[in-house]
Design a protein around this motif. Structure first.
Motif, short mmCIF file in Angstrom:
data_model
loop_
_atom_site.label_atom_id
_atom_site.label_comp_id
_atom_site.label_asym_id
_atom_site.label_seq_id
_atom_site.Cartn_x
_atom_site.Cartn_y
_atom_site.Cartn_z
N GLN A 49 25.87 105.65 61.57
CA GLN A 49 24.84 105.03 62.31
C GLN A 49 25.00 103.49 62.26
OE1 GLN A 49 21.16 106.31 60.79
NE2 GLN A 49 20.07 104.46 61.15
N SER A 50 25.49 102.75 61.41
CA SER A 50 25.85 101.39 61.30
C SER A 50 26.89 100.96 62.31
CB SER A 50 26.50 101.09 59.84
OG SER A 50 25.74 101.12 59.09
N TYR A 51 27.77 101.81 62.64
CA TYR A 51 28.72 101.46 63.58
C TYR A 51 28.18 101.57 65.02
CZ TYR A 51 32.71 102.39 67.00
OH TYR A 51 33.56 102.27 67.89
N TYR A 52 27.35 102.56 65.27
CA TYR A 52 26.70 102.51 66.61
C TYR A 52 25.52 101.39 66.79
CZ TYR A 52 28.66 107.30 67.23
OH TYR A 52 29.48 108.26 67.19
N ALA A 53 24.93 101.12 65.66
CA ALA A 53 24.12 100.00 65.87
C ALA A 53 24.88 98.68 66.14
CB ALA A 53 23.31 99.76 64.43
N PHE A 54 26.26 98.33 65.58
CA PHE A 54 26.99 97.34 65.65
C PHE A 54 27.25 97.32 67.30
CE2 PHE A 54 31.36 96.54 66.02
CZ PHE A 54 31.21 94.80 65.79
N ALA A 55 27.61 98.45 67.68
CA ALA A 55 28.10 98.54 69.04
C ALA A 55 27.16 98.17 70.13
CB ALA A 55 28.71 99.82 69.22
N THR A 56 25.98 98.67 69.84
CA THR A 56 24.69 98.26 70.58
C THR A 56 24.57 96.80 70.69
OG1 THR A 56 23.76 100.66 70.29
CG2 THR A 56 22.49 98.65 71.08
N GLU A 57 24.46 96.29 69.51
CA GLU A 57 24.24 94.70 69.38
C GLU A 57 25.30 93.95 69.88
OE1 GLU A 57 22.21 91.49 68.11
OE2 GLU A 57 21.56 93.38 68.22
N ALA A 58 26.68 94.64 70.02
CA ALA A 58 27.64 93.78 70.79
C ALA A 58 27.90 93.92 72.23
CB ALA A 58 29.06 94.03 70.08
N GLY A 59 26.93 94.81 72.77
CA GLY A 59 26.92 95.26 74.26
C GLY A 59 27.70 96.35 74.47
N CYS A 60 27.75 97.25 73.54
CA CYS A 60 28.65 98.40 73.89
C CYS A 60 27.92 99.58 73.61
CB CYS A 60 29.85 98.50 73.31
SG CYS A 60 30.88 97.34 73.87
N PRO A 61 26.41 99.85 73.97
CA PRO A 61 25.58 100.94 73.38
C PRO A 61 26.26 102.38 73.71
CG PRO A 61 24.68 99.96 75.46
CD PRO A 61 25.98 99.08 75.04
N PRO A 62 25.94 103.32 73.02
CA PRO A 62 26.24 104.70 73.18
C PRO A 62 25.24 105.31 73.89
CG PRO A 62 25.38 104.71 70.81
CD PRO A 62 25.33 103.30 71.65
N SER A 63 24.98 104.78 74.96
CA SER A 63 23.78 105.34 76.04
C SER A 63 24.25 106.53 76.83
CB SER A 63 23.50 103.92 76.92
OG SER A 63 24.49 103.72 77.73
N LEU A 64 25.29 106.78 76.99
CA LEU A 64 25.95 107.78 77.71
C LEU A 64 26.67 109.13 77.16
CD1 LEU A 64 26.85 106.12 81.00
CD2 LEU A 64 24.98 107.25 80.67
N PRO A 65 26.64 110.24 77.33
CA PRO A 65 27.51 111.33 76.53
C PRO A 65 29.00 110.80 76.90
CG PRO A 65 26.61 112.10 78.56
CD PRO A 65 25.87 110.98 78.44
N TYR A 66 29.71 111.54 75.82
CA TYR A 66 31.23 111.07 76.09
C TYR A 66 31.84 111.85 77.32
CZ TYR A 66 36.03 111.70 74.99
OH TYR A 66 37.43 111.56 75.07
N GLY A 67 32.60 110.86 77.99
CA GLY A 67 33.28 111.29 79.01
C GLY A 67 32.38 110.63 80.47
N ALA A 68 31.23 110.35 79.98
CA ALA A 68 30.38 109.92 81.46
C ALA A 68 30.47 108.20 81.45
CB ALA A 68 28.81 110.24 81.22
#
Length: 367
Positions: free
Chosen positions: A35-54
């Motif tokens: 959860q911390s990793y995904y929050a960091f990625a979102t803050e850095a402009g790399c949000p996990p907004s799409l499913p894998y492969g999309a």
């Protein structure tokens, strides 16, 4: 502990662990670090907004493409948003470099090196615990946030191991350091807190700093290894206060004794110091025998530690930023060493037993 303790003495023989810090250590892909990793990625402009492969890039590939300032700011922002007194990014168990929970690996005595000098301070917790816990309801709410895998039964068990009145904290209660071996204990009394606040401070101190020092001492107590244990108790003995050799509440006699303890361990594998240094030139009985001159190794059947403290001195008031108000400390003139041998297991109303409790909770308090 690196690589399961398989490196032996290839890197070092002696180790000094002063207030060893052990936050909860989850598996590298468990829900909390993820959860911390995904929050960091979102803050850095790399949000996990799409499913894998999309998406044409993975999250990691996206992060690699970001500039350094973006990553630094994102890391700082997310880390600061974590629980009070901790950080979003903490050590994890990867199965290779860090192979198991410290509480469990230390139990198996899988460590590197041969000799260890291990210490903790008397009041490690206040800097890491919010200082607004005035009722048992506040305490329970803090436990629920700090230990997210706890059930109500687990919280009840913690309260059982840390008994106290369920009354609210009295803001006018006197603040004073405990003796450690009689009278009031760190369960609900210290020089910086009382009641429910001290209860929380001590819970965090023991699970994060104090018990890891006990577990390390046990790990180096057999199989050709030797450990020596101490507690730094000069009030207020907050986390980090042992590393300042020029603080006004530390007299020259204790500063000399502490320096020689570390120096002798480094040069001779043994922290014992002469009785004259342990007692101090100001004591008037420098020639009397002191147990620090023949410091016994820590063992389960003889779990002794040296208590580093002072007596006497001249009172003065000082502000403690961690707790937000003034307390009374003691400085020169008049400080004298009070260095004694004590039972670490029964210390502070059974600290060793509480550390065994925290080790048993490893499945839901991953330390």
């Amino acid at each position: 502990m690196a690589y399961g303790g398989s490196q032996g003495t290839s890197l070092f023989v002696n180790t000094i662990a002063a207030s060893p810090y052990l936050p909860m250590q989850y598996g590298y892909k468990d829900w909390l670090p993820s959860q911390s990793y995904y929050a960091f990625a979102t803050e850095a402009g790399c949000p996990p907004s799409l499913p894998y492969g999309a998406h044409p890039q993975t999250i990691f590939q996206c992060l690699v493409g970001k500039d350094t300032d973006t990553l630094i700011n994102a890391s700082a922002t997310i880390s600061e948003s974590g629980n009070y007194g901790t950080w979003a990014f903490l050590p994890v168990t990867d199965g290779v470099f860090v192979q198991d929970l410290p509480s469990q690996q230390l139990l198996r005595k899988q460590v590197n090196g041969i000799n260890a000098l291990i210490g903790n301070n008397a009041a490690e917790g206040p800097s890491f615990v919010p200082q607004n816990i005035t009722s048992e309801d506040n305490l329970v709410a803090w436990l629920q946030l700090t230990f997210p895998l706890f059930t109500n039964d687990d919280i009840a068990k913690v309260l059982l191991y840390y008994p106290s009145s369920n009354a609210s904290t009295n803001p006018n209660a006197p603040l004073y350091a405990t003796s450690g071996d009689s009278g009031p204990s760190a369960l609900n009394q210290s020089s910086v807190g009382t009641g429910q606040q001290e209860r929380a401070d001590n819970i965090y101190a023991e699970t994060t700093f104090v018990c890891p020092s006990y577990w390390m001492a046990e790990a180096y107590s057999d199989r050709g290894r030797t450990s020596f244990k101490y507690q730094f108790s000069v009030p207020p003995a907050l986390h980090g206060s042992d590393v300042s050799g020029s603080a006004p509440n530390i007299g020259p006699d204790l500063a000399l004794a502490f320096r020689q303890i570390w120096g002798n361990f480094i040069t001779a594998n043994n922290p014992s110091i002469s009785s004259s240094v342990a007692n101090g030139a100001s004591s008037g009985n420098a020639g009397s025998s002191n147990d620090a001159s023949n410091w016994p190794p820590f063992t389960i059947y003889a779990p002794y530690q040296i208590n580093l403290n002072e007596t006497g001195g001249t009172p003065f008031s000082t502000n403690i930023t961690q707790i937000g108000h003034n307390i009374t400390e003691f400085g020169q003139p008049g400080l004298q060493n009070d260095i004694t041998l004590v039972n670490a297991w029964t210390w502070e109303a059974g600290r060793g037993y509480r550390c065994d409790f925290w080790r048993s909770m490893g499945a839901i308090v991953p330390e």
